[in-house]
Motif scaffolding. Structure first.
Motif, short mmCIF file in Angstrom:
data_model
loop_
_atom_site.label_atom_id
_atom_site.label_comp_id
_atom_site.label_asym_id
_atom_site.label_seq_id
_atom_site.Cartn_x
_atom_site.Cartn_y
_atom_site.Cartn_z
N PHE A 131 0.68 -1.15 -0.19
CA PHE A 131 0.07 0.02 -0.09
C PHE A 131 0.98 1.29 -0.07
CE2 PHE A 131 -2.53 3.14 2.49
CZ PHE A 131 -3.26 3.43 1.39
N LEU A 188 0.86 3.16 -3.63
CA LEU A 188 -0.20 4.04 -3.64
C LEU A 188 0.10 5.17 -2.80
CD1 LEU A 188 -3.95 2.25 -3.36
CD2 LEU A 188 -2.84 3.72 -5.14
N GLN A 217 -3.70 -11.10 -6.31
CA GLN A 217 -3.43 -11.25 -5.06
C GLN A 217 -2.95 -9.85 -4.40
OE1 GLN A 217 -0.75 -13.98 -3.31
NE2 GLN A 217 -1.09 -13.67 -1.42
N LEU A 255 -3.92 -4.60 -1.92
CA LEU A 255 -3.97 -2.99 -2.30
C LEU A 255 -5.16 -2.57 -1.82
CD1 LEU A 255 -1.62 -1.18 -3.19
CD2 LEU A 255 -2.32 -1.56 -5.32
N VAL A 256 -6.34 -2.96 -2.58
CA VAL A 256 -7.70 -2.41 -1.85
C VAL A 256 -8.14 -2.71 -0.72
CG1 VAL A 256 -8.43 -2.58 -4.60
CG2 VAL A 256 -9.09 -4.36 -3.16
N ARG A 257 -7.79 -3.82 -0.09
CA ARG A 257 -8.16 -3.89 1.11
C ARG A 257 -7.13 -3.05 2.27
NH1 ARG A 257 -7.97 -9.90 1.09
NH2 ARG A 257 -5.95 -9.93 1.88
N ALA A 314 -3.54 -7.17 -6.27
CA ALA A 314 -4.58 -6.00 -6.31
C ALA A 314 -5.53 -6.21 -5.11
CB ALA A 314 -5.47 -6.40 -7.57
N ASN A 315 -5.74 -7.20 -4.73
CA ASN A 315 -6.66 -7.49 -3.45
C ASN A 315 -6.22 -6.98 -2.22
OD1 ASN A 315 -9.04 -9.31 -3.63
ND2 ASN A 315 -8.01 -10.14 -5.27
N GLU A 345 -8.43 -1.24 -9.99
CA GLU A 345 -6.83 -1.74 -9.83
C GLU A 345 -6.51 -2.46 -10.85
OE1 GLU A 345 -5.05 -0.26 -7.56
OE2 GLU A 345 -3.32 -1.33 -8.52
N LEU A 363 -15.17 -1.96 -2.13
CA LEU A 363 -14.10 -2.90 -2.74
C LEU A 363 -14.25 -3.58 -3.99
CD1 LEU A 363 -11.52 -3.81 -0.45
CD2 LEU A 363 -12.76 -5.86 -0.37
N TRP A 379 -13.26 -0.82 -6.44
CA TRP A 379 -11.97 -0.50 -6.49
C TRP A 379 -10.84 -1.71 -6.87
CZ3 TRP A 379 -11.77 1.67 -0.57
CH2 TRP A 379 -12.29 3.16 -0.72
N LEU A 380 -11.38 -2.80 -6.78
CA LEU A 380 -10.67 -3.98 -7.23
C LEU A 380 -10.64 -3.83 -8.76
CD1 LEU A 380 -8.96 -6.25 -6.51
CD2 LEU A 380 -10.88 -7.79 -6.25
N LYS A 391 -6.40 0.18 1.00
CA LYS A 391 -7.17 1.31 0.74
C LYS A 391 -8.31 1.56 1.57
CE LYS A 391 -8.83 3.30 -3.47
NZ LYS A 391 -8.99 3.10 -4.87
N ARG A 392 -9.17 0.42 1.77
CA ARG A 392 -10.30 0.48 2.44
C ARG A 392 -10.09 0.67 4.00
NH1 ARG A 392 -14.90 -3.97 2.46
NH2 ARG A 392 -13.19 -5.36 3.45
N LYS A 393 -9.00 0.25 4.35
CA LYS A 393 -8.78 0.55 5.86
C LYS A 393 -8.23 1.79 5.95
CE LYS A 393 -6.92 -4.22 6.70
NZ LYS A 393 -7.89 -4.75 7.45
N PHE A 394 -7.52 2.32 5.18
CA PHE A 394 -6.90 3.82 5.05
C PHE A 394 -8.07 4.64 5.05
CE2 PHE A 394 -5.38 7.58 3.40
CZ PHE A 394 -4.30 7.96 4.00
N HIS A 451 -10.25 -14.40 -6.17
CA HIS A 451 -9.32 -14.26 -4.96
C HIS A 451 -10.09 -13.67 -3.69
CE1 HIS A 451 -5.63 -13.41 -2.55
NE2 HIS A 451 -5.04 -14.24 -3.28
#
Lengths: 254, 146
Positions: free
Chosen positions: A177, A181, A208, A213-215, A210-211, B37, B30, B33-34, A217-220, B68
């Motif tokens: 992340f 980003l 993997q 990264l977006v997780r 990408a997953n 990405e 999510l 965004w995925l 991003k959501r936490k951020f 995934h």
């Protein structure tokens, strides 16, 4: 690892949201003194940016910023006037800084016109230099204040997410992340490629990466909302505040 | 290289996206965004799935990403919506490219499609896509004599 090279760490006490630290600082609680330090440290860059952009030299801007924090924020206990239901703390602080700086500039002008020694003194060379180097096309004081404010929010949210990820052993997630980003956005660094992350962290596929990264991003995003809000039912407040900050960033030159 | 000042607005835009649409659940955000990405130009995931011009290679990448998430999602909602979009990418490939991009059995794909079109909260265009994929699959089965 700080996000920026600024000397003031605005992530200070980042586990406190903006409002929780402000409210505690304005209270009589046993932790109020520590919260006042946190708040002063956190808002220093935004206050300093406003002061600096008001035409005060770099050397003097530090004193004026310190003066505002001691006289107004702490001395007149500005923080005790802050309450979420009364509106944004950013507006309260900005108005107080603006008044303080204008008073300061007026006082200086008066001193220059009526010097106590009875003779007209030339402006200090450093001040003249600092003012003349200000780019007229650059930020106005309020835009500079808002930009530093946004940086502070981002730093705080990043601090919370990083601590959280590292405490759970998610170093790869934070690294991906951060270098893909956050740093490219905040520091203009070149984003690291997916292939490099796969190799470095022995990941299975671009999917993997990408997953992850977006997780993150959501936490951020959640951390950023937490910093802006005060409770669970304030999505509307957060939305308005963000829209206001975005408008301010778009107004200012980049 | 991006200008740091201008791009520091980007995280604020993420928050704005998350707060501007009350229907956009954290799980839906999510998957959107995925998708972005995978393809940064993709601003309308649902639209891309029903659009016959969306390339097969992109559908394949989206399918892998949703697969995934379906397996590794942090919450039940994440895994559930990922399963839906996984099925939708397969449906889009069947309807718009007449191609199977999954090694799942026909029965498994049909079951997934049935769940989507029975989901009344799902966009009507996507439910229609599932319906057409279901029939295309059935017709294909008849043609191949299976």
């Amino acid at each position: 690892m700080p996000l920026t090279n600024r000397s003031n760490d605005s992530s200070a006490g980042a586990s406190h949201t903006n409002w929780s630290a402000i409210l505690d600082a304005g209270s009589d609680s046993s932790t109020a003194a520590a919260s006042r330090d946190t708040v002063a440290q956190r808002y220093w860059p935004a206050i300093h940016a406003f002061v600096r952009r008001s035409g005060i030299s770099h050397a003097e801007a530090e004193d004026v910023t310190q003066g505002f924090i001691c006289d107004v924020m702490l001395g007149r206990n500005l923080l005790s006037h802050a309450a979420p239901e009364r509106g944004r703390f950013r507006s309260l602080l900005l108005t107080a800084v603006r008044n303080y700086v204008y008073d300061e500039l007026r006082r200086r002008t008066a001193t220059t016109r009526h010097p106590s020694t009875g003779s007209v003194v030339a402006l200090d060379g450093a001040s003249v230099g600092a003012i003349s180097h200000l780019d007229p096309k650059a930020d106005d004081p309020e835009a500079a204040f808002d930009r530093e404010w946004v940086r502070m929010l981002i730093d705080q949210a990043a601090h919370v997410v990083r601590e959280n990820a590292q405490s759970k052993g998610l170093d790869a997630a934070w690294d991906i992340f951060d270098r893909r980003l956050l740093r490219p956005m905040c520091e203009g660094a070149a984003p690291v490629s997916t292939e490099e992350f796969i190799k470095q962290w022995s990941l299975s596929s671009p999917a993997q990466v990408a997953n992850i990264l977006v997780r993150m991003k959501r936490k951020f995003t959640a951390a950023l909302m937490q910093q802006l809000g005060h409770g669970d039912d304030d999505q509307e407040i957060v939305h308005r505040e963000i829209a206001g900050l975005l408008a301010a960033l778009e107004r200012g030159p980049h | 290289m991006k200008d740091p000042a201008s791009s520091s607005a980007e995280p604020l835009k993420w928050v704005l996206q998350a707060t501007s649409n009350p229907d956009a659940t954290p799980a839906k955000m999510l998957v959107c965004w995925l998708a972005q990405e995978i393809d940064p130009t993709l601003t309308d995931l649902d639209g891309a799935l029903v659009d016959s011009r969306t390339p097969l290679v992109l559908l394949n990448s989206l399918k892998d990403a949703f697969k995934h998430l379906r397996r590794e999602g942090e919450t039940g909602d994440d895994r559930s919506i990922a399963a839906t979009y996984y099925a939708l990418t397969i449906a889009a490939a069947i309807v718009n490219h007449r191609m199977r991009i999954s090694r799942q059995t026909d029965e498994a794909i049909e079951d997934a499609l049935r769940i989507c079109w029975n989901d009344e909260s799902c966009d009507l265009r996507l439910r229609d896509l599932c319906w057409r994929a279901f029939y295309a699959l059935r017709l294909g089965l008849e043609k191949s004599g299976r």
